[in-house]
Structures are given as structure tokens and as C-alpha cells.
Design an enzyme around this catalytic site. Structure first.
Site, PDB file in Angstrom:
ATOM      1  CB  SER A  50      -0.996  -0.006   1.164  1.00 28.72           C
ATOM      2  OG  SER A  50      -0.334  -0.127   2.408  1.00 28.72           O
ATOM      3  CD  GLU A  70      -0.510  -7.334 -25.538  1.00 29.39           C
ATOM      4  OE1 GLU A  70       0.424  -7.869 -24.936  1.00 29.39           O
ATOM      5  OE2 GLU A  70      -0.636  -7.371 -26.765  1.00 29.39           O
ATOM      6  CG  PHE A  71      -1.176   0.041 -22.077  1.00 31.36           C
ATOM      7  CD1 PHE A  71      -1.726   0.515 -20.894  1.00 31.36           C
ATOM      8  CD2 PHE A  71       0.164   0.316 -22.336  1.00 31.36           C
ATOM      9  CE1 PHE A  71      -0.973   1.248 -19.989  1.00 31.36           C
ATOM     10  CE2 PHE A  71       0.920   1.035 -21.429  1.00 31.36           C
ATOM     11  CZ  PHE A  71       0.354   1.504 -20.259  1.00 31.36           C
ATOM     12  CG  MET A  72      -6.750   0.568 -22.669  1.00 35.91           C
ATOM     13  SD  MET A  72      -8.090   1.406 -23.560  1.00 35.91           S
ATOM     14  CE  MET A  72      -7.337   3.026 -23.793  1.00 35.91           C
ATOM     15  CD  GLU A  83      -6.401   9.498 -31.818  1.00 35.54           C
ATOM     16  OE1 GLU A  83      -6.729  10.520 -32.440  1.00 35.54           O
ATOM     17  OE2 GLU A  83      -5.347   8.859 -32.032  1.00 35.54           O
ATOM     18  NE  ARG A  86     -19.837   7.477 -31.227  1.00 37.79           N
ATOM     19  CZ  ARG A  86     -20.816   7.659 -30.354  1.00 37.79           C
ATOM     20  NH1 ARG A  86     -20.614   7.383 -29.070  1.00 37.79           N
ATOM     21  NH2 ARG A  86     -21.990   8.115 -30.740  1.00 37.79           N
ATOM     22  CG  ASN A 170      -1.154   3.125  -7.678  1.00 34.39           C
ATOM     23  OD1 ASN A 170      -0.424   2.154  -7.861  1.00 34.39           O
ATOM     24  ND2 ASN A 170      -2.438   3.000  -7.357  1.00 34.39           N
ATOM     25  NE  ARG A 172       0.215  -3.185  -4.128  1.00 37.20           N
ATOM     26  CZ  ARG A 172      -0.595  -3.557  -3.135  1.00 37.20           C
ATOM     27  NH1 ARG A 172      -1.477  -2.702  -2.648  1.00 37.20           N
ATOM     28  NH2 ARG A 172      -0.531  -4.772  -2.644  1.00 37.20           N
ATOM     29  NE  ARG A 181       0.519  -6.734 -20.684  1.00 34.90           N
ATOM     30  CZ  ARG A 181      -0.268  -7.556 -21.337  1.00 34.90           C
ATOM     31  NH1 ARG A 181       0.253  -8.351 -22.272  1.00 34.90           N
ATOM     32  NH2 ARG A 181      -1.571  -7.621 -21.072  1.00 34.90           N
TER      33      ARG A 181
END
Length: 227
Positions: A50, A70-72, A83, A86, A170, A172, A181
């Protein structure tokens, strides 16, 4: 791939302040480099996580859509804004791997590696991608010129199209991303990230190492395991 550090408020000192509140209360702890190093080493080694949540990194990242997706997949402690096709016309920026990118998968899922392809394979990959990009961009522009909504026209664009997004996290959560990754001989648990995703993660790690050098050192020392 382009990674830009937009803002940062995480420090090794803040990790120590957060950890010491349990024994000092509202008293402001003195900075002591040796004691702080020892404390961060203890926190990382015994996985007291923490205190590493008190800070923030915000990055602007430009990458192909398949990397963005992949990042998300990283959600805990992460905030995103991307971005939108739409609301704005997308840019004709597409990903083509260099001839140094391994092309051939060897083995099966869960137990595979990649090796360099032949010149012919690299040529086929590059030519196929460029042809697909040119064709899809022409169709995209044609639909926009006909007055078709951007949210519909974007459907023809491939996942190799570049997108831009902001991500805040953050320290952590950042370490958790790096543990999965990046590919490192220091890691207790080996990871096998996609090359393009690691290209982004490596740039993020360089900023993390520069701004929180002790935390990064102990993260590496203890096998790159997220506390």
C-alpha cells in the site's frame, strides 16, 4: 511507439512517509537516505504494497490499436482516456514492423517463442500491410467524403492504425504492468510480452527508474514481483 511523461507525483520519499505513518502518526519523518533505502527494501521484500500507491504517473502514449487494447487489459489502479474515431478524423499513421522484429512463432500457446523470419517473409509482411493500409485509408476517406459518419467510416481501419491515449496510474500499478509487459532475466516469474507492447513498457520503465530510483532498484532486486 511514442511515450511522453505528462505529469508525475510519485517519489521514494513519499513511499517512506506513507509507510511510517503507522508508527509516527502525524509526525513528519526526517529524510534519511540509508534508512529510507532499508525501508523500501523491507516493503518490497515482504510485499507491503500500500505505501507504493501514494503517487501518480500520467503518460501520453501513441501506439497501434492492437497495443492500446492490450495495454487496457490493465485495469486495477489505471485510468484511461483515448482519442475517439467517433468525434475526430483519425490520422493516416500505421504500424509496419522493422526487419529486426521476429516474425515466426515456434511452439504452441503457453510454450512458444519467436524467431527471425526470412527476407521473403519480412517482404511479404511489409507489402501486405502497406497494401492493406493504403486500401483501407482510401475507403475511409471515400466514406467521409460521402458524408458518412466518422463512427461508421472508421470500421474499415485495421488494428495497425495508431491511436493516442492518456493513462494515469500509481507506482504499485505501474510495477504490476512492468512485471507482465517486460522481459527481464531478473524476473522471478518470466513474462513473454508481445514485442510492440514491450517497446511501450520499456519507455515507461525508463521514466520510473529515473524518478523513483530506489523503488525501481528494489523492484528489480526482489525479482520484479509487485508488492
Amino acid at each position: 511507439m511514442d511515450v511522453e511523461l505528462v505529469q508525475q507525483a510519485g517519489t521514494d520519499a513519499m513511499v517512506c512517509r506513507a509507510a511510517r505513518v503507522s508508527t509516527l502518526g502525524k509526525e513528519f519523518p526526517e529524510i534519511n537516505d540509508m534508512k529510507d533505502r532499508g525501508l523500501i527494501n523491507f516493503l518490497m521484500r515482504d510485499r507491503h504494497g500500500s505505501p507504493f500507491e501514494h503517487g501518480i504517473f500520467t503518460f501520453r502514449i501513441s501506439a497501434p490499436i492492437f497495443v492500446v487494447r492490450e495495454f487496457m487489459r490493465h485495469r486495477a489502479g489505471m485510468s484511461y482516456n483515448e482519442e475517439s474515431g467517433r468525434y475526430k478524423e483519425l490520422e493516416p499513421v500505421f504500424y509496419v514492423p522493422s526487419d529486426k522484429r521476429p516474425l515466426v512463432q515456434v511452439g504452441k500457446a503457453g510454450a512458444y517463442d519467436f524467431k527471425m523470419g526470412t527476407f521473403g517473409q519480412w517482404w511479404t509482411a511489409e507489402e501486405s500491410m502497406r497494401t492493406a493500409y493504403v486500401t483501407s485509408w482510401d475507403m475511409y476517406q471515400r466514406m467521409l467524403a460521402e458524408g458518412i459518419a466518422r463512427e461508421v467510416a472508421r470500421s474499415v481501419l485495421p488494428v495497425g492504425t495508431f491511436s493516442n491515449f492518456y493513462v494515469s496510474c500509481n507506482p504499485r500499478s505501474l510495477m504490476h504492468l512492468l512485471s507482465l509487459r517486460t522481459k527481464s532475466h531478473d524476473a522471478t516469474y518470466k513474462s513473454f510480452p508481445q514485442v510492440e507492447m514491450q517497446m511501450v513498457a520499456d519507455q515507461i520503465e525508463a521514466e520510473f527508474k529515473r524518478l523513483m530510483p530506489v523503488t525501481h532498484e528494489m523492484f528489480t532486486k526482489h525479482g520484479r514481483v509487485t508488492p
